[in-house]
Design a protein around this motif. Sequence first.
Motif, short mmCIF file in Angstrom:
data_model
loop_
_atom_site.label_atom_id
_atom_site.label_comp_id
_atom_site.label_asym_id
_atom_site.label_seq_id
_atom_site.Cartn_x
_atom_site.Cartn_y
_atom_site.Cartn_z
N GLU A 68 0.84 -1.22 0.00
CA GLU A 68 0.00 0.00 0.00
C GLU A 68 0.87 1.26 0.00
N THR A 69 1.92 1.25 0.82
CA THR A 69 2.81 2.42 0.88
C THR A 69 3.41 2.67 -0.50
N MET A 70 3.82 1.59 -1.17
CA MET A 70 4.40 1.75 -2.52
C MET A 70 3.38 2.32 -3.49
N LYS A 71 2.15 1.81 -3.43
CA LYS A 71 1.11 2.27 -4.36
C LYS A 71 0.79 3.75 -4.12
N ILE A 72 0.78 4.14 -2.83
CA ILE A 72 0.49 5.54 -2.51
C ILE A 72 1.60 6.44 -3.05
N LEU A 73 2.84 5.97 -2.94
CA LEU A 73 3.98 6.77 -3.41
C LEU A 73 4.14 6.73 -4.93
N CYS A 74 3.68 5.64 -5.53
CA CYS A 74 3.86 5.46 -6.98
C CYS A 74 2.51 5.11 -7.62
N HIS A 106 -9.00 13.74 21.62
CA HIS A 106 -7.76 14.47 21.89
C HIS A 106 -7.50 15.47 20.75
N PRO A 107 -8.37 16.46 20.62
CA PRO A 107 -8.29 17.33 19.43
C PRO A 107 -7.01 18.15 19.31
N ASP A 108 -6.29 18.37 20.41
CA ASP A 108 -5.07 19.19 20.30
C ASP A 108 -3.81 18.34 20.12
N TYR A 109 -3.99 17.05 19.83
CA TYR A 109 -2.82 16.16 19.64
C TYR A 109 -2.53 15.95 18.16
N MET A 110 -1.25 15.81 17.83
CA MET A 110 -0.92 15.38 16.48
C MET A 110 -0.69 13.86 16.50
N VAL A 111 -0.78 13.25 15.33
CA VAL A 111 -0.66 11.78 15.28
C VAL A 111 0.60 11.37 14.52
N VAL A 112 1.43 10.58 15.22
CA VAL A 112 2.61 9.99 14.58
C VAL A 112 2.32 8.49 14.48
N SER A 113 2.32 7.97 13.27
CA SER A 113 2.03 6.54 13.09
C SER A 113 3.22 5.79 12.52
N TYR A 114 3.40 4.61 13.07
CA TYR A 114 4.39 3.68 12.55
C TYR A 114 3.92 3.26 11.15
N VAL A 115 4.85 2.97 10.28
CA VAL A 115 4.51 2.60 8.89
C VAL A 115 3.66 1.32 8.84
N ALA A 123 -3.95 8.00 6.51
CA ALA A 123 -4.72 9.19 6.09
C ALA A 123 -5.14 10.04 7.29
N LEU A 124 -5.14 9.45 8.48
CA LEU A 124 -5.50 10.19 9.71
C LEU A 124 -4.26 10.67 10.47
N ALA A 303 -3.13 10.12 2.72
CA ALA A 303 -2.04 9.29 3.27
C ALA A 303 -0.68 9.72 2.70
N VAL A 304 -0.67 10.14 1.43
CA VAL A 304 0.62 10.49 0.82
C VAL A 304 1.29 11.67 1.55
N VAL A 305 0.48 12.53 2.12
CA VAL A 305 1.03 13.70 2.81
C VAL A 305 1.87 13.25 4.02
N SER A 306 1.32 12.31 4.81
CA SER A 306 2.06 11.86 6.01
C SER A 306 3.27 11.00 5.65
#
Length: 314
Positions: A68-74, A106-115, A123-124, A303-306
């Motif tokens: 999926e990561t590859m498809k999003i990037l390419c 938790h509206p004031d939190y940013m989200v860091v996600s593992y690949v 996308a979130l 998702a591509v943005v993150s």
Amino acid sequence: MDFKNKEYIDKIKELAKTKNAVIFAHYYTRPEIQEVADFIGDSLALAQQATRVQADILVMCGVHFMGETMKILCPDKKVLIPDMNAGCSLADSCKASDLAEFKAQHPDYMVVSYVNTTADVKALTDVVVTSSNAKKIVDQLPKDAKIIFGPDHNLGSYINSVTGREMLLWNGACHVHSRFSLEALLQLKKENPGVEVLAHPECKAPILAQSDVIGSTKALLEHTIQSSAKRFIIATESGILFEMQRACPDKEFIPVPPEVTEGVGCSCNECEYMRMNTLEKVYNCLLNESPQINVDPTVAKKAVVSIERMLSMS
Ligand code: 13P
Ligand code: SF4
């Protein structure tokens, strides 16, 4: 090498050439898959390399989220995976709907996600990380940022400990890395005094506390190549031993066994999802150009943005 494997490898290479396809493999796949691959890497290197190759087809021998990561990037390339059922217990531990609900709380939190997450979760997400770059990326975030980190609780605790952050951790885990036996590791250390322990940060804290080097699959491999030591104790999926042994034929690698759990999954330190990639399936998927990974364009656009933020901060 097994004659049948050799025959398959030759046929796959020929077909890949005809179809202008590049074959990627993660270090946890079977040795013969690593043998046929044009490029072997950890999650970060695989994503980076996918954006650099000139090809019509990318075959991702690993697990679904990597495809999926590859498809999003390419998006313009055809991305194939040999087995659609090659999932990931860690990615499964974080549903997008649950994360969306948690974010709303938790509206004031940013989200860091593992690949190791689905495209919907990415996308979130504000920024994706891998085990190779998690510390580097978290270090670059504003010091006062409130952060949700998911889904791997073990990796998140480790990153909290090395960055001094207090990220809010999702309670997910990889079923392979969370089952290494501390008792067996302590016994191995006793039997092999002075031998370094190399561990992946998805392992539980007590295993990491007994380790000398903690890093992504690529970082652990590089350490074994650069170190003058001749023996290492390894706490990660056992597929990496193939590449370690190939790179360092004169060195010895001692795998840490898992805890023995009656009737749950396999009692070895192998990821059964990664092992779903076989030469026969690689050949068939290239021949039929199926199964193919497709990502909903609306999801991919977010998702591509993150993912690209991760690549630019790596
Ligand atoms: P790496 O990012 O180190 O390749 O790890 C991926 C993975 O799935 C670990 O279980
Ligand atoms: Fe997922 Fe664990 Fe397999 Fe890695 S080893 S792909 S985290 S299930």
